[in-house]
Design an enzyme around this catalytic site. Sequence first.
Site, mmCIF file in Angstrom:
data_model
loop_
_atom_site.group_PDB
_atom_site.id
_atom_site.type_symbol
_atom_site.label_atom_id
_atom_site.label_comp_id
_atom_site.label_asym_id
_atom_site.label_seq_id
_atom_site.Cartn_x
_atom_site.Cartn_y
_atom_site.Cartn_z
ATOM 1 N N ARG A 110 -1.489 9.295 8.542
ATOM 2 C CA ARG A 110 -1.307 7.889 8.919
ATOM 3 C C ARG A 110 -0.829 7.047 7.733
ATOM 4 N NH1 ARG A 110 -4.714 3.537 8.334
ATOM 5 N NH2 ARG A 110 -6.571 4.750 7.885
ATOM 6 N N HIS A 129 -11.354 10.228 5.676
ATOM 7 C CA HIS A 129 -11.248 8.798 5.938
ATOM 8 C C HIS A 129 -10.818 8.506 7.367
ATOM 9 C CE1 HIS A 129 -10.540 4.589 4.996
ATOM 10 N NE2 HIS A 129 -9.277 4.679 5.360
ATOM 11 N N HIS A 180 -8.730 9.855 2.060
ATOM 12 C CA HIS A 180 -8.363 8.677 1.260
ATOM 13 C C HIS A 180 -8.527 9.066 -0.205
ATOM 14 C CE1 HIS A 180 -8.099 4.653 -0.273
ATOM 15 N NE2 HIS A 180 -7.889 4.175 0.932
ATOM 16 N N GLU A 206 0.852 -1.200 0.000
ATOM 17 C CA GLU A 206 0.000 0.000 0.000
ATOM 18 C C GLU A 206 0.880 1.240 0.000
ATOM 19 O OE1 GLU A 206 -2.934 -0.362 3.136
ATOM 20 O OE2 GLU A 206 -3.899 -2.051 2.137
ATOM 21 N N ARG A 257 -1.030 8.853 1.195
ATOM 22 C CA ARG A 257 -2.379 9.352 0.884
ATOM 23 C C ARG A 257 -2.475 10.869 0.817
ATOM 24 N NH1 ARG A 257 -5.632 5.281 4.890
ATOM 25 N NH2 ARG A 257 -5.130 3.487 3.620
HETATM 26 C C1 SIN Z 1 -7.731 0.890 2.504
HETATM 27 O O1 SIN Z 1 -7.937 -0.288 2.298
HETATM 28 O O2 SIN Z 1 -7.277 1.645 1.655
HETATM 29 C C2 SIN Z 1 -8.051 1.427 3.858
HETATM 30 C C3 SIN Z 1 -7.165 0.866 4.878
HETATM 31 C C4 SIN Z 1 -6.661 1.967 5.758
HETATM 32 O O3 SIN Z 1 -7.362 2.945 5.955
HETATM 33 O O4 SIN Z 1 -5.512 1.870 6.208
#
Ligand code: SIN
Length: 509
Positions: A379, A344, A236, A116, A283
Amino acid sequence: MLKTDILIIGSGISGLFFAMKIAKKRPDLSLVIMTKETAKNTNTRFAQGGIAVVTENLTDSFAQHINDTLQAGDGHCDENIVKMVIEQAPARLRELLEIGTLFDKNEKGQWDLGLEGGHSQHRILHHKDSSGLEIEEKLLKIIKKTPNVEIWENHQVIDLNTETKKDKTTCTGAFFYDKKHNRIKYIRTRTVILSTGGCGQLFENTTNPKIATGDGIAMAAHAGVAIEDMQYIQFHPTALYAGKENPLFLISEAVRGFGAHIVNEDQKRFLFKYDLRGELATRDIISRAISKEIQNSSKNHVYLDCRHLDADSFHAHFPVITSHCKSVGIDPEKDLIPIVPAAHYQCGGIKVDQNGSTTIPNLYAIGECARTGLHGKNRLASNSLLEALVFAHQAAANVDKTISKFIFSTKILIPKFPKVQQTNDYYAFAILKQELQNVITAFYTSNDRDADLAFEKIKMLNNTAISQIEAHEITIPFIEFSNMLATALIIIKQCKEENNNRTRSRANI
Ligand code: SIN
């Protein structure tokens, strides 16, 4: 008179994990988990991504996860907390596995680790694209079988009660609304755990469910507890664009980790202009880049492009996302997916120490409502479920050691709110809520961020809300709206303080 040794407010991952641990260790203690709707209606349930854990030392290491977290937090994390959380992750993961939580494995039987934004390694354990739901269900199953824990659904906490003796304040109970019996009641307790989630509902575009109304922040602030860093609201980048829908459907960050691209109206990738990591930047960077791109385009969204990815594999990894997209007429295999950034996650919150304890020693905050120092300004993806587990563990260990210091207060308290209004004023408060969302969203998206103007507008909404109800009568929408107003005022105030500090430090250069 109702009483419980420990009152847990909220039934997401942090509250349930805390309850599981302390109930097992201390069968002599009684626990009540109060939740304003059903136990499973939580923010946790919607977490798609998973949990970031270092599970192998060949390519990954605690040092790399720590570094990624610090970088994402942009110089505002507490390094000791970051280290504590990341180094504890394998132990907390083992506890989830022990209760039967399932995370995906590859054909070799190894963890299928996702990637991610902001992570330098694949390290996200996930259960397809519904990791939160899997964890929530396993925890609830255990809790329901634990004899010293009761779950009180449809019980909305209105306010905490505190008492101060010889300059020492303790939390002695809570007023709450029992929806089924339409009564306001009071419960005495020796320890309170706030695990109330975030405040995404303050924004027009959010991935948070309707329950995310800043309840814990408002209650803690009213009790005089320190609240910090509320200006750092995380957006997000990839919520499914659907006009005025609330909440917006989340398209997991893991989809970009899987290789999806973000493209503009000309179907061109643009993120490399903003960060060399492109789609795998953090993000904050991607959300800002998308907002800029939207400002310079004729559309109010950009697109996620998954068309070049292997369709079968995509569907196997992301069944919920695929089926939701298809249900609204978008086939990720053939179509571009319209996306917008959406509020988010609340990176700040109720200030706690390494044990989740607030500035009132028997009042704890864990999960999204807490400001632990892990996230800083932004975060790192999939660090939030991890934080919830670690701080629930820390708080359980600390409550075990300290609860003997706190006894039930003998004061008899008559609920301060004797009547509940029966009339259905959901509509009036729905309009007020929309106005509040407009104010906060406009504030966050404008270039000049006029905090004084936003403050005045919120105060006007407060006056209107008060005039909507007769004296001493309350309603559920009113409670939630009051919590949202209180949280909004804290956010604006902390944004203003940060701006002033920035101006001051620029003047000192
Ligand atoms: C996501 O799956 O993008 C959300 C998970 C998160 O907020 O860390």
